[in-house]
Design a protein around this motif. Structure first.
Motif, short mmCIF file in Angstrom:
data_model
loop_
_atom_site.label_atom_id
_atom_site.label_comp_id
_atom_site.label_asym_id
_atom_site.label_seq_id
_atom_site.Cartn_x
_atom_site.Cartn_y
_atom_site.Cartn_z
N LEU A 1 18.55 -2.61 -7.99
CA LEU A 1 18.50 -2.22 -9.40
C LEU A 1 17.09 -2.40 -9.92
O LEU A 1 16.46 -3.44 -9.67
N HIS A 2 16.59 -1.42 -10.64
CA HIS A 2 15.31 -1.58 -11.33
C HIS A 2 15.61 -2.02 -12.75
O HIS A 2 16.30 -1.30 -13.49
N GLY A 3 15.16 -3.20 -13.14
CA GLY A 3 15.45 -3.67 -14.48
C GLY A 3 14.86 -5.03 -14.76
O GLY A 3 14.19 -5.64 -13.92
N VAL B 1 17.42 -7.21 -7.92
CA VAL B 1 16.94 -6.72 -9.21
C VAL B 1 15.43 -6.87 -9.22
O VAL B 1 14.92 -7.99 -9.08
N GLU B 2 14.73 -5.77 -9.37
CA GLU B 2 13.27 -5.79 -9.31
C GLU B 2 12.70 -5.08 -10.54
O GLU B 2 13.02 -3.92 -10.79
N PRO B 3 11.87 -5.79 -11.33
CA PRO B 3 11.34 -5.18 -12.56
C PRO B 3 10.26 -4.14 -12.32
O PRO B 3 10.00 -3.31 -13.20
N ASP B 4 9.62 -4.15 -11.16
CA ASP B 4 8.57 -3.17 -10.87
C ASP B 4 9.20 -1.92 -10.25
O ASP B 4 9.83 -2.01 -9.19
N LYS C 1 0.83 -1.21 0.00
CA LYS C 1 0.00 0.00 0.00
C LYS C 1 0.86 1.25 0.00
O LYS C 1 0.59 2.21 -0.73
N ALA C 2 1.94 1.24 0.80
CA ALA C 2 2.84 2.40 0.85
C ALA C 2 3.49 2.65 -0.50
O ALA C 2 3.78 3.80 -0.86
N ALA C 3 3.73 1.58 -1.26
CA ALA C 3 4.37 1.71 -2.58
C ALA C 3 3.35 1.93 -3.69
O ALA C 3 3.73 2.04 -4.86
N ARG D 1 11.82 1.13 -5.74
CA ARG D 1 11.98 2.35 -4.92
C ARG D 1 11.69 2.07 -3.46
O ARG D 1 12.32 2.65 -2.56
N GLN D 2 10.73 1.18 -3.19
CA GLN D 2 10.30 0.93 -1.81
C GLN D 2 11.28 0.05 -1.04
O GLN D 2 11.42 0.19 0.18
N LEU D 3 11.97 -0.86 -1.73
CA LEU D 3 12.77 -1.88 -1.04
C LEU D 3 13.81 -1.30 -0.08
O LEU D 3 13.92 -1.77 1.06
N PRO D 4 14.60 -0.28 -0.45
CA PRO D 4 15.57 0.26 0.52
C PRO D 4 14.90 0.79 1.79
O PRO D 4 15.45 0.66 2.89
#
Length: 309
Positions: A104-106, A76-79, A16-18, A84-87
C-alpha cells in the motif's frame, strides 16, 4: 534463510532502478546487514500463522526476511517510487513469496484496519524519530489483535522509551506504551548496518502485549490515564500530592485520591508507573462530582496522545 538477503550494493541498485534518493531529513535509512535483519525477525517473532504489517518497508530487506519466515506481509510505504518498486524486488529475489505480499502506498501514521486485507498480529516499523510516538499510539489503539510492535529508530529515542520508572530518562511516551504491554530493548544497530549510513546509532525496541494483563479498553478511560501521565510529567520533581492538586481540586483532595489508589502522596509524580496511573484513574471514579468540573480528570486533562512535555 532460503531467500537471499539484500546487501548494500543491491540496495543501491534497487534505489537507482526506482529513481529514488534517500533523504536523511525523512529518516530514510534501510538495514542491509544480515545479522540486523535476523534480529528484527527474531524479536518480532514472526512465523507462518502471522499477518505482519510493515510500516516504512523501503527497499525491501526486512520485507524479504519476514516473507522468508512464512508470514503474510502488508507493506505500507509512504514513498510512491518505493511502493511501486517493492513487488518487483520481492519477485526478483524470491520464489512464490510474492503471493503473500500486499503493498500500500500511504501515510504510515494513519493506516486503519479497513485499509488492510487482514487483521495484523505483528507490526514492524522503520520510522524517523518524530513519527514514532503518534504512529505507535495510533497502531496500538486501532489494531487490537497486535501482539508485538517492533520499531527501528534513532537509538536516543529507543533508549528513552525503554527507560524504567524512577530513572533520569523515564519518559511519558514510555509510560503510555506500557499501558498496552511490556516495553523491551532489542539492542543497538550500528550506523554501518544501514544504507545510507546515518550520523547516529539506531536501536530496536518492542511493545509486547501480555494477554493476562487487563487494562480498560475504552478510549475514555485510556484518555484519562494518559491525561494523568501528562500532568505528572508536567510537574517533574514535584510530589504527586502537589502535581495533582489542581486536578483534584486541592492538595488535601489530591492526597486523599492518591492514598485511595495506594500511592504515597510524597512520591515524585514522574516516578509513578503505568499501574499507578491506572489505579489512580480507576479510584478517581469514586470521586466524580467532587472535582473541578465533575470529571475524574478535572480541568487539566489532556489528549490521549499528548507527549507530556
Amino acid at each position: 534463510m532460503t531467500i537471499r538477503q539484500l546487501d548494500r550494493s543491491e540496495l543501491r541498485h534497487i534505489a537507482k532502478a526506482a529513481n529514488f534518493r534517500p533523504s536523511a531529513k525523512r529518516g530514510q535509512f534501510y538495514p542491509h546487514d544480515s545479522a540486523t535483519v535476523r534480529r528484527v525477525t527474531a524479536a518480532c517473532g514472526a512465523h507462518r500463522a502471522d499477518e505482519v504489517l510493515e510500516l516504512g518497508a523501503g527497499l525491501g530487506s526486512v520485507t524479504l526476511a519476514l516473507l522468508d519466515k512464512g508470514a503474510r506481509v502488508t507493506a505500507v510505504e509512504p514513498d510512491a517510487a518505493l511502493a511501486r518498486q517493492l513487488p518487483h524486488t520481492v519477485a526478483q529475489h524470491s520464489h512464490s513469496e510474492i503471493e503473500r505480499l500486499s503493498v500500500l502506498h500511504g501515510d504510515v501514521t494513519s493506516v486503519l484496519p479497513a485499509d488492510l486485507p487482514a487483521e495484523p498480529t505483528i507490526a514492524v516499523a522503520n520510522l524517523p524519530a518524530p513519527l514514532v510516538e503518534s504512529t505507535l499510539l495510533h497502531l496500538l489503539n486501532e489494531f487490537r489483535a497486535l501482539r508485538t510492535v517492533l520499531v527501528l529508530t534513532e537509538f536516543v529515542l529507543a533508549d528513552r522509551v525503554c527507560a524504567e520508572p524512577g530513572g533520569p530518562k523515564y519518559h511519558p511516551f514510555g509510560a503510555k506504551l506500557r499501558y498496552f504491554g511490556a516495553v523491551r530493548r532489542h539492542g543497538a544497530v550500528t550506523p554501518s548496518a544501514l544504507w545510507p549510513i546515518p550520523r547516529c546509532h539506531y536501536g530496536l525496541f518492542g511493545v509486547h502485549r501480555d494477554p493476562r494483563q487487563s487494562r480498560p479498553a475504552d478510549a475514555e478511560s485510556r484518555g484519562q490515564v494518559f491525561g494523568l501521565v501528562d500532568i505528572a510529567f508536567a510537574h517533574r520533581r514535584n510530589s504527586a500530592r502537589s502535581a495533582f492538586a489542581a486536578w483534584a481540586g486541592s492538595g488535601h483532595e489530591s492526597a486523599k485520591r492518591l492514598l485511595t489508589a495506594s500511592i504515597n502522596p510524597a512520591r515524585r509524580a514522574d516516578d509513578l508507573g503505568i499501574g499507578d496511573f491506572v489505579r489512580l484513574q480507576q479510584r478517581s471514579s469514586e470521586f466524580v462530582g467532587e472535582g473541578i468540573d465533575g470529571s475524574p480528570l478535572g480541568r487539566q486533562s489532556s489528549p490521549a496522545g499528548g507527549s507530556g512535555r
